[in-house]
Design an enzyme around this catalytic site. Sequence first.
Site, PDB file in Angstrom:
ATOM      1  N   GLY A  12       0.828  -1.212   0.000  1.00 47.14           N
ATOM      2  CA  GLY A  12       0.000   0.000   0.000  1.00 47.14           C
ATOM      3  C   GLY A  12       0.858   1.256   0.000  1.00 47.14           C
ATOM      4  O   GLY A  12       2.090   1.192  -0.131  1.00 47.14           O
ATOM      5  N   ASP A  33       0.315  -8.809   1.517  1.00 50.41           N
ATOM      6  CA  ASP A  33      -0.773  -7.928   1.075  1.00 50.41           C
ATOM      7  C   ASP A  33      -1.776  -8.746   0.259  1.00 50.41           C
ATOM      8  O   ASP A  33      -1.401  -9.694  -0.422  1.00 50.41           O
ATOM      9  CB  ASP A  33      -0.201  -6.809   0.188  1.00 50.41           C
ATOM     10  CG  ASP A  33      -1.037  -5.546   0.240  1.00 50.41           C
ATOM     11  OD1 ASP A  33      -0.551  -4.521   0.737  1.00 50.41           O
ATOM     12  OD2 ASP A  33      -2.197  -5.586  -0.230  1.00 50.41           O
ATOM     13  N   THR A  37      -6.292  -2.513  -1.822  1.00 54.23           N
ATOM     14  CA  THR A  37      -6.044  -1.125  -2.229  1.00 54.23           C
ATOM     15  C   THR A  37      -4.570  -0.895  -2.556  1.00 54.23           C
ATOM     16  O   THR A  37      -4.199   0.197  -3.001  1.00 54.23           O
ATOM     17  CB  THR A  37      -6.451  -0.123  -1.117  1.00 54.23           C
ATOM     18  OG1 THR A  37      -5.909  -0.581   0.127  1.00 54.23           O
ATOM     19  CG2 THR A  37      -7.954  -0.006  -1.004  1.00 54.23           C
ATOM     20  N   ASP A  58      -4.360 -12.693   2.818  1.00 53.28           N
ATOM     21  CA  ASP A  58      -5.360 -11.864   3.487  1.00 53.28           C
ATOM     22  C   ASP A  58      -5.200 -12.101   4.995  1.00 53.28           C
ATOM     23  O   ASP A  58      -5.343 -13.233   5.467  1.00 53.28           O
ATOM     24  CB  ASP A  58      -6.747 -12.306   2.993  1.00 53.28           C
ATOM     25  CG  ASP A  58      -7.869 -11.473   3.584  1.00 53.28           C
ATOM     26  OD1 ASP A  58      -7.736 -11.013   4.738  1.00 53.28           O
ATOM     27  OD2 ASP A  58      -8.884 -11.299   2.893  1.00 53.28           O
ATOM     28  N   TYR A  64       1.453 -18.260   9.118  1.00 51.48           N
ATOM     29  CA  TYR A  64       2.515 -18.973   9.850  1.00 51.48           C
ATOM     30  C   TYR A  64       3.853 -18.684   9.192  1.00 51.48           C
ATOM     31  O   TYR A  64       4.173 -19.262   8.159  1.00 51.48           O
ATOM     32  CB  TYR A  64       2.227 -20.477   9.877  1.00 51.48           C
ATOM     33  CG  TYR A  64       0.917 -20.789  10.566  1.00 51.48           C
ATOM     34  CD1 TYR A  64       0.833 -20.810  11.960  1.00 51.48           C
ATOM     35  CD2 TYR A  64      -0.243 -21.015   9.834  1.00 51.48           C
ATOM     36  CE1 TYR A  64      -0.371 -21.046  12.602  1.00 51.48           C
ATOM     37  CE2 TYR A  64      -1.454 -21.262  10.463  1.00 51.48           C
ATOM     38  CZ  TYR A  64      -1.512 -21.271  11.849  1.00 51.48           C
ATOM     39  OH  TYR A  64      -2.709 -21.495  12.470  1.00 51.48           O
ATOM     40  N   ALA A 114      -0.634   0.071  13.232  1.00 55.35           N
ATOM     41  CA  ALA A 114      -0.915   1.356  12.589  1.00 55.35           C
ATOM     42  C   ALA A 114      -2.361   1.719  12.899  1.00 55.35           C
ATOM     43  O   ALA A 114      -3.277   1.337  12.175  1.00 55.35           O
ATOM     44  CB  ALA A 114      -0.693   1.261  11.080  1.00 55.35           C
ATOM     45  N   TYR A 145     -14.534   1.341  10.125  1.00 49.61           N
ATOM     46  CA  TYR A 145     -13.111   1.702  10.204  1.00 49.61           C
ATOM     47  C   TYR A 145     -12.747   2.151  11.625  1.00 49.61           C
ATOM     48  O   TYR A 145     -11.842   1.600  12.256  1.00 49.61           O
ATOM     49  CB  TYR A 145     -12.823   2.816   9.205  1.00 49.61           C
ATOM     50  CG  TYR A 145     -11.369   3.221   9.115  1.00 49.61           C
ATOM     51  CD1 TYR A 145     -10.423   2.385   8.528  1.00 49.61           C
ATOM     52  CD2 TYR A 145     -10.935   4.460   9.596  1.00 49.61           C
ATOM     53  CE1 TYR A 145      -9.087   2.763   8.425  1.00 49.61           C
ATOM     54  CE2 TYR A 145      -9.606   4.846   9.497  1.00 49.61           C
ATOM     55  CZ  TYR A 145      -8.691   4.002   8.912  1.00 49.61           C
ATOM     56  OH  TYR A 145      -7.367   4.381   8.826  1.00 49.61           O
ATOM     57  N   GLN A 162      -2.331  -9.652  29.070  1.00 49.49           N
ATOM     58  CA  GLN A 162      -2.620 -11.069  29.319  1.00 49.49           C
ATOM     59  C   GLN A 162      -1.444 -11.982  28.977  1.00 49.49           C
ATOM     60  O   GLN A 162      -1.218 -12.978  29.641  1.00 49.49           O
ATOM     61  CB  GLN A 162      -3.850 -11.462  28.495  1.00 49.49           C
ATOM     62  CG  GLN A 162      -4.547 -12.714  28.968  1.00 49.49           C
ATOM     63  CD  GLN A 162      -5.853 -12.927  28.205  1.00 49.49           C
ATOM     64  OE1 GLN A 162      -6.494 -11.982  27.748  1.00 49.49           O
ATOM     65  NE2 GLN A 162      -6.224 -14.178  28.056  1.00 49.49           N
TER      66      GLN A 162
HETATM   67  N1  LIG Z   1      -2.566   7.310   4.957  1.00 49.22           N
HETATM   68  C1  LIG Z   1      -3.069   7.881   6.032  1.00 49.22           C
HETATM   69  O1  LIG Z   1      -3.225   9.108   6.048  1.00 49.22           O
HETATM   70  C2  LIG Z   1      -3.418   7.075   7.254  1.00 49.22           C
HETATM   71  C3  LIG Z   1      -3.978   7.732   8.355  1.00 49.22           C
HETATM   72  C4  LIG Z   1      -4.315   6.984   9.475  1.00 49.22           C
HETATM   73  C5  LIG Z   1      -4.073   5.630   9.530  1.00 49.22           C
HETATM   74  N2  LIG Z   1      -3.529   5.010   8.451  1.00 49.22           N
HETATM   75  C6  LIG Z   1      -3.346   3.549   8.557  1.00 49.22           C
HETATM   76  O2  LIG Z   1      -2.121   3.154   7.979  1.00 49.22           O
HETATM   77  C7  LIG Z   1      -2.275   1.913   7.317  1.00 49.22           C
HETATM   78  C8  LIG Z   1      -1.814   2.046   5.871  1.00 49.22           C
HETATM   79  O3  LIG Z   1      -2.609   3.023   5.224  1.00 49.22           O
HETATM   80  P1  LIG Z   1      -2.347   3.480   3.718  1.00 49.22           P
HETATM   81  O4  LIG Z   1      -2.702   4.904   3.625  1.00 49.22           O
HETATM   82  O5  LIG Z   1      -1.017   3.021   3.282  1.00 49.22           O
HETATM   83  O6  LIG Z   1      -3.514   2.693   2.977  1.00 49.22           O
HETATM   84  P2  LIG Z   1      -3.439   1.704   1.735  1.00 49.22           P
HETATM   85  O7  LIG Z   1      -4.846   1.358   1.398  1.00 49.22           O
HETATM   86  O8  LIG Z   1      -2.585   2.253   0.670  1.00 49.22           O
HETATM   87  O9  LIG Z   1      -2.701   0.449   2.364  1.00 49.22           O
HETATM   88  C9  LIG Z   1      -3.348  -0.596   3.010  1.00 49.22           C
HETATM   89  C10 LIG Z   1      -2.819  -1.899   2.455  1.00 49.22           C
HETATM   90  O10 LIG Z   1      -3.427  -2.988   3.150  1.00 49.22           O
HETATM   91  C11 LIG Z   1      -3.805  -3.970   2.198  1.00 49.22           C
HETATM   92  N3  LIG Z   1      -4.902  -4.746   2.781  1.00 49.22           N
HETATM   93  C12 LIG Z   1      -6.164  -4.333   3.030  1.00 49.22           C
HETATM   94  N4  LIG Z   1      -6.867  -5.333   3.600  1.00 49.22           N
HETATM   95  C13 LIG Z   1      -6.018  -6.398   3.725  1.00 49.22           C
HETATM   96  C14 LIG Z   1      -6.142  -7.714   4.218  1.00 49.22           C
HETATM   97  N5  LIG Z   1      -7.299  -8.157   4.725  1.00 49.22           N
HETATM   98  N6  LIG Z   1      -5.066  -8.533   4.171  1.00 49.22           N
HETATM   99  C15 LIG Z   1      -3.894  -8.106   3.650  1.00 49.22           C
HETATM  100  N7  LIG Z   1      -3.707  -6.864   3.165  1.00 49.22           N
HETATM  101  C16 LIG Z   1      -4.764  -6.021   3.195  1.00 49.22           C
HETATM  102  C17 LIG Z   1      -4.208  -3.176   0.966  1.00 49.22           C
HETATM  103  O11 LIG Z   1      -4.196  -3.940  -0.223  1.00 49.22           O
HETATM  104  C18 LIG Z   1      -3.146  -2.080   0.960  1.00 49.22           C
HETATM  105  O12 LIG Z   1      -1.982  -2.475   0.280  1.00 49.22           O
HETATM  106  C19 LIG Z   1      -3.741   1.516   7.449  1.00 49.22           C
HETATM  107  O13 LIG Z   1      -3.872   0.604   8.510  1.00 49.22           O
HETATM  108  C20 LIG Z   1      -4.427   2.816   7.784  1.00 49.22           C
HETATM  109  O14 LIG Z   1      -5.574   2.614   8.557  1.00 49.22           O
HETATM  110  C21 LIG Z   1      -3.213   5.692   7.319  1.00 49.22           C
END
Ligand SMILES: NC(=O)c1ccc[n+]([C@@H]2O[C@H](COP(=O)([O-])OP(=O)(O)OC[C@H]3O[C@@H](n4cnc5c(N)ncnc54)[C@H](O)[C@@H]3O)[C@@H](O)[C@H]2O)c1
Length: 313
Positions: A12, A33, A37, A58, A64, A114, A145, A162
């Site tokens: 991501g 990943d 997204t 996913d 593992y 995160a 979310y 725990q």
């Molecule tokens: N970008 C921001 O401004 C921001 C702000 C607050 C929190 N975050 C947190 O940081 C993290 C990364 O955000 P980002 O902006 O890079 O978003 P992003 O959507 O670019 O990255 C998220 C990644 O997680 C992967 N993903 C989603 N569901 C999944 C699953 N079930 N199994 C495996 N992979 C999965 C997606 O394919 C993607 O590559 C997230 O947890 C988000 O909540 C980001």
Amino acid sequence: MTQRVLVTGGAGFLGSHLCERLLAEDCDVLCVDNFYTGTKRNVVHLASKPMFELMRHDITFPLYVECDRIYNLACPASPIHYQFDPVQTTKTSVHGAINMLGLAKRTRARILQASTSEVYGDPEVHPQTEDYWGRVNPIGPRSCYDEGKRCAETLFFDYQRQHGLDIKVVRIFNTYGPRMLPNDGRVVSNFIVQALRGEPITLYGDGAQTRSFCYVDDLIDGMVRMMNTPQGFYGPLNLGNPVEFTIRELAEKVLSLTGSKSRIERKPLPQDDPRQRQPDIALAKGKLDWQPKVALEDGLKETVRYFRELLAQ
Ligand SMILES: NC(=O)c1ccc[n+]([C@@H]2O[C@H](COP(=O)([O-])OP(=O)(O)OC[C@H]3O[C@@H](n4cnc5c(N)ncnc54)[C@H](O)[C@@H]3O)[C@@H](O)[C@H]2O)c1
């Protein structure tokens, strides 16, 4: 000893920058990943590196592998994407956290979550400090979310209490930079894409509302510093840029950096336009000796360069 680091959501926006940074520090990086997204394109330049491995998985299913550290970033982050399949969004945060914490328990790995400023919901205090519990609607369209992330934090702290897990939790505020998705509805990417396409730049309200955005390099630096803090400091810890700018200022900067002839088109302010959210980063300053360094203009230049190349493809 080379550190084996698992990055979930590594393909991501933030995850791909984190993988780059960890490889530069000679870590052995496993990027996991499901490409919901994220894209392979974000990490294709890392594929030839011997210390980099990419796995389609996913995290709502158990994993593992052997590792020393886990950065748990997997989760769609923009409303358009996390509201598309809200049940899967909650599962990713909650089942994903359980699976990754289970993995950390088995391998005794240190694990960082995160989390997000959205755990503060529609806050009554400005700026938000980490001890503020938040004001979140549990049944609205954003709840998958917000509440998913809140529950993930609960799980992290319960696994710590725990099972004695070595946890770290960061609450990330709005971040921008190269590899954001062009269609995720966020103001920075929206403005840049509109300007580069010569389309009108949509400004809601009078543009006097303010926002604060952190450049991705600063954010990643904060995240890595948090991971390296001594055992026993868990957070939660805010990471973001407290410097505010108006949306009109942003539109004008984007126009001048892109050299675009796009005009600014004003539209009424949407009813659910979030009120101000701004991080208090005193804890990060004190514990990590960290604060954002990249000026908006410099960060925007890099982001414009990225979108220019992307749109030309
Ligand atoms: N970008 C921001 O401004 C921001 C702000 C607050 C929190 N975050 C947190 O940081 C993290 C990364 O955000 P980002 O902006 O890079 O978003 P992003 O959507 O670019 O990255 C998220 C990644 O997680 C992967 N993903 C989603 N569901 C999944 C699953 N079930 N199994 C495996 N992979 C999965 C997606 O394919 C993607 O590559 C997230 O947890 C988000 O909540 C980001």
